[in-house]
Design a protein around this motif. Structure first.
Motif, PDB file in Angstrom:
ATOM      1  N   THR A   1       0.810  -1.220   0.000  1.00 36.04           N
ATOM      2  CA  THR A   1       0.000   0.000   0.000  1.00 36.04           C
ATOM      3  C   THR A   1       0.844   1.271   0.000  1.00 36.04           C
ATOM      4  O   THR A   1       0.600   2.200  -0.781  1.00 36.04           O
ATOM      5  N   VAL A   2       1.836   1.346   0.886  1.00 37.19           N
ATOM      6  CA  VAL A   2       2.665   2.553   0.972  1.00 37.19           C
ATOM      7  C   VAL A   2       3.465   2.744  -0.318  1.00 37.19           C
ATOM      8  O   VAL A   2       3.573   3.860  -0.839  1.00 37.19           O
ATOM      9  N   PHE A   3       4.020   1.663  -0.835  1.00 36.38           N
ATOM     10  CA  PHE A   3       4.777   1.717  -2.087  1.00 36.38           C
ATOM     11  C   PHE A   3       3.879   2.216  -3.228  1.00 36.38           C
ATOM     12  O   PHE A   3       4.309   3.026  -4.065  1.00 36.38           O
ATOM     13  N   ILE A   4       2.631   1.748  -3.257  1.00 39.60           N
ATOM     14  CA  ILE A   4       1.695   2.178  -4.283  1.00 39.60           C
ATOM     15  C   ILE A   4       1.423   3.674  -4.175  1.00 39.60           C
ATOM     16  O   ILE A   4       1.452   4.411  -5.170  1.00 39.60           O
ATOM     17  N   ALA A   5       1.153   4.140  -2.939  1.00 40.75           N
ATOM     18  CA  ALA A   5       0.842   5.563  -2.732  1.00 40.75           C
ATOM     19  C   ALA A   5       2.020   6.440  -3.142  1.00 40.75           C
ATOM     20  O   ALA A   5       1.855   7.444  -3.844  1.00 40.75           O
ATOM     21  N   GLU A   6       3.210   6.070  -2.689  1.00 44.40           N
ATOM     22  CA  GLU A   6       4.399   6.857  -3.045  1.00 44.40           C
ATOM     23  C   GLU A   6       4.648   6.828  -4.553  1.00 44.40           C
ATOM     24  O   GLU A   6       4.967   7.856  -5.175  1.00 44.40           O
ATOM     25  N   GLY A   7       4.500   5.651  -5.140  1.00 44.00           N
ATOM     26  CA  GLY A   7       4.750   5.512  -6.576  1.00 44.00           C
ATOM     27  C   GLY A   7       3.751   6.264  -7.426  1.00 44.00           C
ATOM     28  O   GLY A   7       4.106   6.814  -8.484  1.00 44.00           O
ATOM     29  N   MET A   8       2.485   6.324  -6.998  1.00 44.98           N
ATOM     30  CA  MET A   8       1.479   7.056  -7.753  1.00 44.98           C
ATOM     31  C   MET A   8       1.770   8.549  -7.756  1.00 44.98           C
ATOM     32  O   MET A   8       1.645   9.220  -8.793  1.00 44.98           O
ATOM     33  N   VAL A   9       2.152   9.075  -6.599  1.00 47.18           N
ATOM     34  CA  VAL A   9       2.487  10.511  -6.524  1.00 47.18           C
ATOM     35  C   VAL A   9       3.678  10.817  -7.440  1.00 47.18           C
ATOM     36  O   VAL A   9       3.661  11.773  -8.219  1.00 47.18           O
ATOM     37  N   GLN A  10       4.713   9.997  -7.341  1.00 41.74           N
ATOM     38  CA  GLN A  10       5.890  10.209  -8.193  1.00 41.74           C
ATOM     39  C   GLN A  10       5.552   9.957  -9.662  1.00 41.74           C
ATOM     40  O   GLN A  10       6.050  10.668 -10.549  1.00 41.74           O
TER      41      GLN A  10
END
Length: 533
Positions: free
Chosen positions: A283-292
């Motif tokens: 989940t955290v990786f997804i959130a960070e990756g979507m923003v980037q």
């Protein structure tokens, strides 16, 4: 003769459009089945020629149209309403979005949502990028968003806006030929207009058949992966027959009872699947990756929009970008007419903003959840996704879901979503083809809509038997070219009509004057004289 045949069959059509389109489709099927290798070879050679000599034309056309639409949205034309000045939308924003998305690229996202990012991650298109590196991961997400973001929806929005404008503002038939009324005048009701509509019908037929073919490959691979059902041409033909039957029932029910309800159901199921993967995945990786990923996409968009792989000798762009653009362009008539059909009452600015940005946001979320999760799994070595995707991209989403909890549930849900997605694509396409092949004053006969639903299935089966995924890609890349040219003329015609509209002229006055600049300049002089007085 064609009129006599129509009366004999009890049809309500424009004979020149209906029988020409149906005849070409029948001829293709008749040749593709017994001469599958020859047909595959012909379209393979034609696609290679188009990619080698006209790939740049696809790239620049789509990017030009994106700039053109954004310019319209921010111009004085943006406040013009698609209909009478006091008209209001027929559907709520949420219903409108679910219908245009389900009929647009829902099937494509299910097929490529995992397969494309993983493929680019393992095999970067840029020679200076190391496979499996952090840079490869960033590029994989950026290119995937480029392929399914603003550019894809530009291709759908352009004919959709033009059709809605001429149909609701100037009461012309909802056919592609109507878009050329400012140029052709009443000749749109003769052979020239029929030729335009035949191109639109064939583009829709083969474009949707390609989607059905990809969906069938994915369904067959999913059933094989989960239940051991063999992967074979006979199974794929059976699957197409089942889906075509479901689509025929839906198309018989019509737009509101069939397409709308299926679209609403499927967007809910797709939302459940996205939420499930986001929660049980990284989940955290997804959130960070979507923003980037959003930043990377916006940063790379200007140069990606005009990148033609000039200094590389690989055929990567032919296999990916050119295929996507040609595929999307080929079925743009169908999606454009369908979007126009559900967009009466919206302003041009609302239409462009909704069609370009709402589905793009959903696409960003979809690739952010599925693409980033798949890359995370590949980076950590949980499942050898890249190897499976390279061998068979149709199995990508099922192999990916096996690495997550409750795999049986999510995989079964995916199968249901795939079936409904390309059912809604087929039935809405059948409604649109029926509109293209008959006059507005003729009733829409159920048997005609069912015929086109069956035709899509037969063409899809023929393409699969003629070479599978490669045949699908080759045929659609070659056949997308004629409509790519029509898109340019479409933009010019719309702009001319909008200028006339803003100055108080009707489209008929524009046709009668032909030399638009002379007419408009005369009126401008009169207006300036009035202002001075």
């Amino acid at each position: 003769m064609l009129n006599r045949l129509q009366r004999l069959l009890g049809l309500q059509t424009i004979p020149g459009v209906f029988f020409t389109s149906a005849g070409i489709a029948v001829l293709f099927v008749a040749l593709a089945i017994p001469f599958d290798e020859a047909v595959a070879g012909f379209f393979g050679g034609l696609t290679a020629w188009v990619a080698r000599n006209l790939g740049w034309f696809y790239i620049v056309t789509v990017s030009f149209l994106l700039v053109f639409l954004l310019g319209l949205a921010f111009s004085r034309f943006g406040s013009i309403r698609l209909g009478a000045d006091d008209s209001r939308p027929d559907y709520s924003n949420l219903t409108w979005f679910t219908m245009l998305f389900a009929a647009g690229i829902g099937t494509i996202l299910m097929f490529w949502g995992v397969a494309e990012p993983v493929s680019h991650f393992a095999n970067p298109p840029f020679s200076d990028v190391l496979p499996g590196s952090a840079r490869a991961a960033r590029d994989a997400m950026t290119i995937s968003l480029y392929h399914f973001g603003l550019h894809t929806w530009t291709i759908f929005a352009m004919p959709g806006l033009a059709i809605a404008y001429f149909a609701y503002r100037h009461h012309l038939p909802m056919r592609i030929s109507s878009l050329f009324y400012p140029v052709l005048g009443d000749r749109i009701n003769g052979p020239l207009g029929w030729a335009v509509d035949v191109i639109a019908v064939l583009g829709t037929l083969f474009g949707v058949a390609t989607s059905l073919g990809l969906g069938t490959l994915q369904l067959n691979s999913g059933l094989n992966y989960l239940l051991g059902v063999p992967v074979s041409g006979s199974v794929q033909v059976m699957l197409i027959a089942v889906i075509a039957s479901i689509a025929a029932v839906s198309v018989a029910l019509g737009l509101d009872k069939g397409v709308r309800r299926l679209s609403q159901l499927n967007i809910i199921l797709a939302g459940v699947l996205v939420a499930f993967v986001a929660l049980v995945g990284p989940t955290v990786f997804i959130a960070e990756g979507m923003v980037q990923g959003i930043g990377d996409y916006l940063d790379a968009l200007p140069w990606l929009a005009f990148w033609t792989q000039t200094f590389s000798e690989t055929n990567w762009q032919r296999k990916w970008t050119l295929f996507y653009w040609a595929w999307t362009i080929s079925w743009a008539p169908y999606v454009g007419i369908f979007i126009a059909r559900i967009s009466r009452g919206r302003t041009i600015r609302e239409f462009i903003a909704g069609v370009l940005f709402a589905p793009t946001v959903f696409t960003l979320v979809w690739f952010g959840v599925f693409g980033l999760s798949a890359i995370h799994i590949e980076m950590n070595g949980q499942v050898a996704l890249a190897a499976q995707v390279e061998q068979n991209p149709a199995v990508a989403i099922f192999a990916f879901l096996q690495a997550l909890p409750f795999a049986q549930f999510s995989s079964s849900l995916s199968l249901i979503i795939i079936v409904i997605f390309f059912t809604t694509s087929s039935d809405s396409a059948s409604l649109v083809i029926d509109m293209l092949t008959r006059r507005d004053d003729q009733p829409s006969l159920v048997r005609q809509r069912i015929f086109w639903a069956a035709a899509q299935g037969v063409v899809a089966a023929s393409l699969l038997l003629a070479g599978g995924l490669d045949a699908l890609q080759n045929v659609i890349t070659a056949l997308g070219l004629p409509f790519c040219i029509l898109l340019i003329f479409m933009a010019v015609s719309l702009f001319r009509a909008l200028r006339a509209d803003s100055r108080g002229y009707s489209v008929d006055e524009l046709v009668q004057g032909r030399a638009y600049d002379t007419v408009s300049s005369t009126k401008d002089v009169k207006q300036e004289h009035h202002d001075v007085s």
